[in-house]
Scaffold this motif. Structure first.
Motif, mmCIF file in Angstrom:
data_model
loop_
_atom_site.group_PDB
_atom_site.id
_atom_site.type_symbol
_atom_site.label_atom_id
_atom_site.label_comp_id
_atom_site.label_asym_id
_atom_site.label_seq_id
_atom_site.Cartn_x
_atom_site.Cartn_y
_atom_site.Cartn_z
ATOM 1 N N ASP A 2 84.965 29.148 54.484
ATOM 2 C CA ASP A 2 84.029 29.227 55.603
ATOM 3 C C ASP A 2 82.597 28.918 55.151
ATOM 4 O OD1 ASP A 2 85.741 30.062 57.854
ATOM 5 O OD2 ASP A 2 86.086 31.840 56.638
ATOM 6 N N VAL A 3 82.118 29.649 54.159
ATOM 7 C CA VAL A 3 80.751 29.469 53.688
ATOM 8 C C VAL A 3 80.728 29.482 52.159
ATOM 9 C CG1 VAL A 3 78.366 30.306 53.773
ATOM 10 C CG2 VAL A 3 79.895 30.702 55.724
ATOM 11 N N VAL A 4 79.978 28.555 51.581
ATOM 12 C CA VAL A 4 79.762 28.503 50.132
ATOM 13 C C VAL A 4 78.284 28.742 49.859
ATOM 14 C CG1 VAL A 4 79.707 26.992 48.106
ATOM 15 C CG2 VAL A 4 81.712 27.017 49.591
ATOM 16 N N GLY A 5 77.979 29.631 48.934
ATOM 17 C CA GLY A 5 76.606 29.904 48.541
ATOM 18 C C GLY A 5 76.252 29.171 47.262
ATOM 19 N N TYR A 50 82.551 40.416 56.930
ATOM 20 C CA TYR A 50 83.238 39.821 58.077
ATOM 21 C C TYR A 50 84.612 39.235 57.740
ATOM 22 C CZ TYR A 50 78.508 39.934 60.098
ATOM 23 O OH TYR A 50 77.266 40.309 60.550
ATOM 24 N N ASN A 51 85.093 39.447 56.541
ATOM 25 C CA ASN A 51 86.406 38.946 56.131
ATOM 26 C C ASN A 51 86.517 37.423 56.229
ATOM 27 O OD1 ASN A 51 87.496 41.576 55.616
ATOM 28 N ND2 ASN A 51 87.720 41.860 57.812
ATOM 29 N N LEU A 52 85.466 36.736 55.797
ATOM 30 C CA LEU A 52 85.464 35.279 55.769
ATOM 31 C C LEU A 52 85.937 34.774 54.413
ATOM 32 C CD1 LEU A 52 81.946 34.667 57.383
ATOM 33 C CD2 LEU A 52 84.165 34.462 58.509
ATOM 34 N N GLN A 53 86.299 33.496 54.363
ATOM 35 C CA GLN A 53 86.641 32.846 53.101
ATOM 36 C C GLN A 53 85.335 32.358 52.479
ATOM 37 O OE1 GLN A 53 89.786 32.592 51.676
ATOM 38 N NE2 GLN A 53 90.313 34.014 53.316
ATOM 39 N N LEU A 54 84.954 32.954 51.356
ATOM 40 C CA LEU A 54 83.650 32.707 50.766
ATOM 41 C C LEU A 54 83.757 32.257 49.317
ATOM 42 C CD1 LEU A 54 82.044 36.021 52.050
ATOM 43 C CD2 LEU A 54 81.769 33.765 53.092
ATOM 44 N N GLY A 55 82.808 31.438 48.899
ATOM 45 C CA GLY A 55 82.755 30.996 47.513
ATOM 46 C C GLY A 55 81.318 30.878 47.057
ATOM 47 N N PHE A 56 81.141 30.712 45.751
ATOM 48 C CA PHE A 56 79.789 30.607 45.211
ATOM 49 C C PHE A 56 79.759 29.598 44.069
ATOM 50 C CE2 PHE A 56 75.719 31.690 43.467
ATOM 51 C CZ PHE A 56 75.016 32.195 44.547
ATOM 52 N N ILE A 57 78.674 28.800 44.033
ATOM 53 C CA ILE A 57 78.429 27.859 42.946
ATOM 54 C C ILE A 57 77.177 28.315 42.220
ATOM 55 C CG2 ILE A 57 77.813 25.482 42.355
ATOM 56 C CD1 ILE A 57 79.348 24.595 44.885
ATOM 57 N N THR A 126 82.798 19.634 50.486
ATOM 58 C CA THR A 126 83.227 18.853 51.641
ATOM 59 C C THR A 126 84.004 19.673 52.672
ATOM 60 O OG1 THR A 126 85.247 18.176 50.464
ATOM 61 C CG2 THR A 126 83.342 16.715 50.314
ATOM 62 N N LYS A 127 84.567 20.802 52.266
ATOM 63 C CA LYS A 127 85.457 21.548 53.155
ATOM 64 C C LYS A 127 84.835 22.745 53.885
ATOM 65 C CE LYS A 127 89.066 18.999 52.256
ATOM 66 N NZ LYS A 127 89.639 18.123 53.302
ATOM 67 N N PRO A 128 83.765 23.377 53.373
ATOM 68 C CA PRO A 128 83.265 24.571 54.079
ATOM 69 C C PRO A 128 82.607 24.238 55.410
ATOM 70 C CG PRO A 128 81.777 23.993 52.306
ATOM 71 C CD PRO A 128 82.993 23.110 52.148
ATOM 72 N N LYS A 129 82.532 25.249 56.282
ATOM 73 C CA LYS A 129 81.844 25.074 57.561
ATOM 74 C C LYS A 129 80.337 24.997 57.345
ATOM 75 C CE LYS A 129 85.403 27.654 60.089
ATOM 76 N NZ LYS A 129 85.687 28.895 60.856
ATOM 77 N N LEU A 130 79.857 25.650 56.282
ATOM 78 C CA LEU A 130 78.428 25.674 56.002
ATOM 79 C C LEU A 130 78.202 25.934 54.518
ATOM 80 C CD1 LEU A 130 75.535 25.874 57.588
ATOM 81 C CD2 LEU A 130 75.736 28.296 57.003
ATOM 82 N N ILE A 131 77.188 25.288 53.947
ATOM 83 C CA ILE A 131 76.730 25.587 52.590
ATOM 84 C C ILE A 131 75.361 26.235 52.701
ATOM 85 C CG2 ILE A 131 75.975 24.628 50.382
ATOM 86 C CD1 ILE A 131 78.067 22.472 50.664
ATOM 87 N N GLN A 154 77.068 20.775 56.668
ATOM 88 C CA GLN A 154 76.064 21.570 57.364
ATOM 89 C C GLN A 154 75.392 22.447 56.310
ATOM 90 O OE1 GLN A 154 75.706 22.643 61.166
ATOM 91 N NE2 GLN A 154 76.025 20.435 61.262
ATOM 92 N N PHE A 155 74.047 22.511 56.339
ATOM 93 C CA PHE A 155 73.321 23.264 55.321
ATOM 94 C C PHE A 155 72.357 24.260 55.948
ATOM 95 C CE2 PHE A 155 74.206 19.122 53.340
ATOM 96 C CZ PHE A 155 74.851 19.528 52.180
ATOM 97 N N SER A 156 72.331 25.459 55.375
ATOM 98 C CA SER A 156 71.241 26.396 55.649
ATOM 99 C C SER A 156 70.497 26.596 54.335
ATOM 100 C CB SER A 156 71.769 27.732 56.194
ATOM 101 O OG SER A 156 72.677 28.335 55.296
ATOM 102 N N TYR A 157 69.207 26.927 54.448
ATOM 103 C CA TYR A 157 68.356 26.951 53.257
ATOM 104 C C TYR A 157 67.329 28.063 53.362
ATOM 105 C CZ TYR A 157 65.208 24.973 49.627
ATOM 106 O OH TYR A 157 64.421 24.761 48.518
ATOM 107 N N ASN A 158 67.195 28.809 52.266
ATOM 108 C CA ASN A 158 66.183 29.851 52.163
ATOM 109 C C ASN A 158 65.328 29.548 50.930
ATOM 110 O OD1 ASN A 158 64.637 32.146 51.891
ATOM 111 N ND2 ASN A 158 66.333 33.575 52.193
ATOM 112 N N PRO A 159 64.195 28.862 51.108
ATOM 113 C CA PRO A 159 63.403 28.424 49.955
ATOM 114 C C PRO A 159 62.630 29.525 49.253
ATOM 115 C CG PRO A 159 62.333 27.771 51.987
ATOM 116 C CD PRO A 159 63.665 28.347 52.379
#
Length: 290
Positions: A2-5, A50-57, A126-131, A154-159
């Motif tokens: 779902d989301v990768v950080g 929220y019990n989402l599928q999450l990953g981190f780089i 390429t596969k997550p709903k949002l990075i 799709q990207f969200s960003y917190n600078p």
């Protein structure tokens, strides 16, 4: 997924005191807490509610702090297969929090930005709903962020502090590819050099799709090219402000990927931010670990 950080992974040490010491002075520490941290990690950890599928780089050193970070990732059910181990020290942050919940933060980036792009599993890009990306502390991480943004996603960003340190011109190549930009009111002013209520328009003109601004006790707003929306904050007693903006981003992202309207995204963000403000530390820990 779902989301990768993506961001600097730190081992956070929170030091609680009644009063911050003056320059050259001394103040006793009442309590010390430690946990995995870094802006993007904080957000991803709160998304684990929220019990989402999450990953981190990210990247860590070969030290005890790295082992503790992996332990936190496992406890929050965040996939850590794309976290690279590098020679050197893991990033760390020292946060000094006074009795009013205000904090002073000192950070050390360590090897946090030493990520080898070619070793990343491309499915993560390429596969997550949002990075969701947060700022790194050096130019190496800045260049890595630009590389990530070349992918179709799709990207969200917190600078964060880059708003003040880099400024609008240097961040333009990144900002023009961002779908959701998370800023505090102060960061918006630092980034645009504009203290008026039209500062967000400069970012929309660059290409940012949604400018989301947290306003502390005044709630939060989201600006699009068509309309602006606002939601009030919850009236609570603040224990610790560490990571409240990161928690807000988690709530907003959760509602966003579920195709909720902007007002519902803001309300969910405010709700999770309030939960963060009423505890110590910036990341989420499962109930069985509190």
């Amino acid at each position: 997924m779902d989301v990768v950080g993506i961001g600097n992974l730190n081992w956070d040490r929170l030091l609680f005191t009644d009063k911050l010491a003056e320059r050259g002075g001394e103040s006793p520490i009442n309590q010390i807490e430690e946990s995995a941290g870094g802006s993007a990690y904080n957000t991803i950890s709160w998304l684990s509610k929220y019990n989402l599928q999450l990953g981190f780089i990210g990247a860590v050193g070969k030290d005890p702090e790295a082992k503790s970070i992996f332990k936190n990732l496992i406890e929050n059910d965040i996939d850590h297969s794309q976290i690279q181990k590098k020679p050197g020290r893991t990033g760390c942050a020292y946060s000094i929090v006074d009795s009013d919940g205000d904090r002073t933060l000192y950070t050390y980036g360590g090897v946090g930005s030493h990520i080898d792009y070619n070793k990343i599993n491309q499915k993560y890009l390429t596969k997550p709903k949002l990075i969701h990306i947060s700022s790194f502390l050096d130019q190496k991480g800045h260049k890595f962020t630009k590389k990530i943004l070349e992918t179709d996603n799709q990207f969200s960003y917190n600078p964060g502090p880059l708003c003040r340190e880099q400024g609008l011109e240097k961040l333009k190549p990144i900002l023009k590819k961002i779908n959701i930009l998370f800023l505090s009111k102060k960061e918006l002013e630092d980034l645009t050099g504009d203290k008026t209520n039209k500062a967000h328009q400069k970012l929309l003109k660059i290409g940012v799709e949604k400018v989301v601004v947290t306003l502390g006790s005044q709630g939060s707003t989201v600006h699009t090219r068509q309309k602006s929306y606002k939601a009030p904050a919850k009236d609570i007693k603040i224990v610790d402000a560490t990571g409240a903006g990161d928690a807000f981003a988690a709530g907003y992202i959760k509602a966003y990927i579920n195709n909720k309207n902007p007002e519902k995204c803001l309300k969910e963000g405010n709700k999770i931010a309030a939960e963060c403000l009423q505890k110590t530390g910036g990341s989420y820990k499962p109930k069985n670990d509190k």
